[in-house]
Motif scaffolding. Sequence first.
Motif, short mmCIF file in Angstrom:
data_model
loop_
_atom_site.label_atom_id
_atom_site.label_comp_id
_atom_site.label_asym_id
_atom_site.label_seq_id
_atom_site.Cartn_x
_atom_site.Cartn_y
_atom_site.Cartn_z
N GLU A 1 0.82 -1.31 -0.10
CA GLU A 1 0.17 0.20 -0.05
C GLU A 1 0.95 1.32 0.01
N THR A 2 2.01 1.33 0.81
CA THR A 2 2.88 2.42 0.50
C THR A 2 3.25 2.65 -0.99
N LEU B 1 -7.33 1.81 -3.04
CA LEU B 1 -6.01 2.57 -3.64
C LEU B 1 -4.89 1.93 -4.43
N ALA B 2 -5.01 0.66 -4.45
CA ALA B 2 -3.84 -0.25 -5.05
C ALA B 2 -4.61 -0.28 -6.61
N ALA C 1 0.11 -5.21 -8.22
CA ALA C 1 -0.10 -4.70 -6.88
C ALA C 1 -1.40 -5.13 -6.56
N ALA C 2 -2.45 -4.55 -7.32
CA ALA C 2 -3.86 -4.91 -7.04
C ALA C 2 -4.49 -6.27 -6.91
N ALA D 1 2.16 10.79 0.80
CA ALA D 1 1.04 9.68 0.59
C ALA D 1 1.42 8.18 1.27
N ALA D 2 2.67 7.72 1.32
CA ALA D 2 3.16 6.71 1.65
C ALA D 2 2.91 6.70 3.44
#
Length: 294
Positions: A93-94, A182-183, A191-192, A237-238
Amino acid sequence: MTPSPTARTKSRTALARETIRGRILRLEMPPGTVFSEGDLATALDMGKTPVREALNLLTHESLVAVAPHSGYLVMPVTLRDIRELLELRLTIETLAARLAAGRRDAEGLRGLPEAARAWRRTVLAGGSTAGRTSGSAPGAAPDARPAADLDATSGPAAGAGGRVGAGFASVPLGWLGFGAALAERAGNGRAAEIEDYVLRHQLRHLCLAAVLGEPTWPAPDHGPLSAALAAGDQDGAAAAVEDGIRALGAAVFGALVPPVAAHLGRGDGDGCAAELPADLLDLDLGTLLRAGAR
């Protein structure tokens, strides 16, 4: 056109897979449950062939395993598993937050809450979110219909159903759906896909925390993330995502470590995830469910 036998089998297998997966994630089949293919097929009112094929697929999701001479085993969950999954979620997520912020998305969080709700609806229905874009409506997922409990030796322990149902009802699904959304916003399909896997497993972990402990769930604050996305601030954001996940992890461990320590007769159950001894980290949390139901 009449569906071919192969297509009908695939459809039945998909329904069996989603139904069994939903029962596992919602603790209707608790960690450590040993069951036979035949008993499960009877409980679900399904044929043995789609159930067998579904179980084979679920072994690749690390939700069930073959139990020699016994049939199948619902994979146990330990505090070590929970810690490792949180670490993996932090990584994914980061990264997703950095990718999304790198686009300098002036919309900030616009559309993410709706995508999060779509993910939650799909998971609750038992469907798959893999490959769905954040702007698309959730697919018509098969109904994860309730089934009778398995027998007392292989299914949920007697008396556990009420606690499990109440625990699932209190799980903060928004924390999971937002991570999935978000992913997807990041535009990295791999990543998703991994995030979807991670969050499904974490749903089971949050259910365990809600059933076995008394978690104080943190209230999500998406303001810093929204500002960082709009400004193209990748570090910001991270950091916002990391703060949220660490707060959720602290709530999970704060709820689960004390009952695990008490079950083992230990006095070091202060809820801290760091430097826990191996016997606390490696106890199957399903053991506590079964002990509490006796």
